[in-house]
Design a protein around this motif. Sequence first.
Motif, PDB file in Angstrom:
ATOM      1  N   GLU A 134       0.833  -1.205   0.000  1.00 18.27           N
ATOM      2  CA  GLU A 134       0.000   0.000   0.000  1.00 18.27           C
ATOM      3  C   GLU A 134       0.866   1.252   0.000  1.00 18.27           C
ATOM      4  O   GLU A 134       2.017   1.226   0.449  1.00 18.27           O
ATOM      5  N   PRO A 135       0.302   2.384  -0.453  1.00 22.42           N
ATOM      6  CA  PRO A 135       1.008   3.663  -0.298  1.00 22.42           C
ATOM      7  C   PRO A 135       1.067   4.040   1.178  1.00 22.42           C
ATOM      8  O   PRO A 135       0.100   3.813   1.915  1.00 22.42           O
ATOM      9  N   ALA A 136       2.172   4.622   1.597  1.00 22.55           N
ATOM     10  CA  ALA A 136       2.304   5.040   2.995  1.00 22.55           C
ATOM     11  C   ALA A 136       1.233   6.055   3.371  1.00 22.55           C
ATOM     12  O   ALA A 136       0.797   6.117   4.526  1.00 22.55           O
ATOM     13  N   GLY A 137       0.784   6.844   2.394  1.00 25.91           N
ATOM     14  CA  GLY A 137      -0.215   7.868   2.672  1.00 25.91           C
ATOM     15  C   GLY A 137      -1.645   7.383   2.640  1.00 25.91           C
ATOM     16  O   GLY A 137      -2.570   8.166   2.885  1.00 25.91           O
ATOM     17  N   ALA A 138      -1.861   6.097   2.367  1.00 25.01           N
ATOM     18  CA  ALA A 138      -3.223   5.550   2.328  1.00 25.01           C
ATOM     19  C   ALA A 138      -3.222   4.093   2.780  1.00 25.01           C
ATOM     20  O   ALA A 138      -3.596   3.189   2.034  1.00 25.01           O
ATOM     21  N   PRO A 139      -2.809   3.831   4.027  1.00 26.70           N
ATOM     22  CA  PRO A 139      -2.665   2.451   4.508  1.00 26.70           C
ATOM     23  C   PRO A 139      -3.978   1.871   5.053  1.00 26.70           C
ATOM     24  O   PRO A 139      -4.049   1.401   6.189  1.00 26.70           O
ATOM     25  N   SER A 140      -5.016   1.869   4.235  1.00 19.19           N
ATOM     26  CA  SER A 140      -6.335   1.468   4.739  1.00 19.19           C
ATOM     27  C   SER A 140      -6.413  -0.027   5.078  1.00 19.19           C
ATOM     28  O   SER A 140      -7.013  -0.400   6.088  1.00 19.19           O
ATOM     29  N   MET A 141      -5.807  -0.889   4.260  1.00 19.83           N
ATOM     30  CA  MET A 141      -5.851  -2.328   4.565  1.00 19.83           C
ATOM     31  C   MET A 141      -4.944  -2.654   5.742  1.00 19.83           C
ATOM     32  O   MET A 141      -5.334  -3.415   6.642  1.00 19.83           O
ATOM     33  N   LYS A 142      -3.753  -2.094   5.766  1.00 20.74           N
ATOM     34  CA  LYS A 142      -2.825  -2.356   6.870  1.00 20.74           C
ATOM     35  C   LYS A 142      -3.430  -1.909   8.203  1.00 20.74           C
ATOM     36  O   LYS A 142      -3.384  -2.637   9.205  1.00 20.74           O
ATOM     37  N   THR A 143      -4.023  -0.729   8.207  1.00 18.92           N
ATOM     38  CA  THR A 143      -4.655  -0.211   9.425  1.00 18.92           C
ATOM     39  C   THR A 143      -5.795  -1.112   9.861  1.00 18.92           C
ATOM     40  O   THR A 143      -5.941  -1.423  11.048  1.00 18.92           O
ATOM     41  N   SER A 144      -6.603  -1.550   8.909  1.00 24.36           N
ATOM     42  CA  SER A 144      -7.746  -2.405   9.234  1.00 24.36           C
ATOM     43  C   SER A 144      -7.303  -3.749   9.796  1.00 24.36           C
ATOM     44  O   SER A 144      -7.877  -4.248  10.784  1.00 24.36           O
ATOM     45  N   ILE A 145      -6.280  -4.340   9.182  1.00 25.32           N
ATOM     46  CA  ILE A 145      -5.779  -5.627   9.673  1.00 25.32           C
ATOM     47  C   ILE A 145      -5.201  -5.473  11.076  1.00 25.32           C
ATOM     48  O   ILE A 145      -5.428  -6.312  11.967  1.00 25.32           O
TER      49      ILE A 145
END
Length: 417
Positions: free
Chosen positions: A210-221
């Motif tokens: 993911e882009p560092a400026g849009a970590p939506s999947m990483k944050t969700s996991i």
Amino acid sequence: MKAYFPKIEDIRKAAETIRKVAEVTPLTQSIRYSKEYNANILMKREDLHRVRSYKIRGAFNKISSLTKEQLVNGVVCASAGNHAQGVAFACHHLGIRGTIYMPSVTPKQKVEQTQLFGGEWVDVVLIGDTFDDASDAAKKFCLEEGKTYIHPFDDPKIIEGQATVGLEILEQVKKTIDYVFVAVGGGGLASGLCAVFKTLSPNTKIIGVEPAGAPSMKTSIENGINTELGQIDKFIDGAAVKRVGDYTFSICRECLHDIVTVPEGKVCQTILDLYNRDAIVVEPAGALTISVLDYYKEEIKGKNVVCVVSGSNNDITRTAEIKERALLYGKLKHYFIIRFPQRPGALKQFVAEILGPTDDITHFEYSKKSSKENAPAVVGIELKSPDDLAPLIKRMKDNNFYGDYINDKPDLFQYLI
């Protein structure tokens, strides 16, 4: 939402469906990256589709699955560009009406390509600043007009269509695949690859990027729940969403081996390298899977690695920004507030005595104020090496030119630069 996991038989059906419009894309070895990482680096060239991204797969599979009544009523979608082109192409090919919502900031090239592929069958509506803004407007229009919404990632038929990338990879590689790197925006492609490899090659590690400026999947996991981000960097528009899909989150949480973020500036340098050294044009999202290899250089030594190059819909007008971001990330571009003494020859002294022999002024804003001893200027300087920065600052301070360094002051940087 019902539990869902793609079935191989449905993915194979999708492969038959999309064969009408999408040829099998090449899987080619990168000699340069294979040497650099001492591994067998293969690039799955999804950028070589007619619509220049893998999105044609899911869009055509989904629209082909609709009932006659749904096809007559027409379809609606929201997209930052690539899904829009896939839907537009499918609408034109199948002869159905489509309305496509795109963020107002979508690169002009993507808007024009969408109109080209859709022709008289589609209407393009530019609205909002992000994919999420366009999506909200599209869904509202859909309800009002009784049309079918073609989701860019969170739909079983979309996921199954994107999953056909995985089938092709396994058919093209006649040896064990150790790693597959895949860009993650909403998660449709990553979910599809997870389904294929978990079933047919369970030892392959699927790494989401993911882009560092849009970590939506990483944050969700990490949070254990699908989480909407309050703010994102929209630069990597093909992989910048505030919230991933519910289907895709469920699949990726269980099946991704890892999820990694890459700074936008590093992605920009990869775009430039691919163009200058390999004659490959990619969009920012398409460069994510190459950019991440640095972070895995120890693990992938001697391994068979596939990087999915997801798209090449880049706008040439973005080149200056891409270069700027790459230089900033590489610590080669620096911005200062310089205090110029209000006396003749001050600028000449700065150029002759303060700048190093290979330093270059690339930005200069100065306003002389006769009532003050020193007048500030905003100066951008490009260096040949990051090691040149400390000596440059020392010379500025020793000669009373130094005012402030603004690269690390984001609010001031945004205001002045």
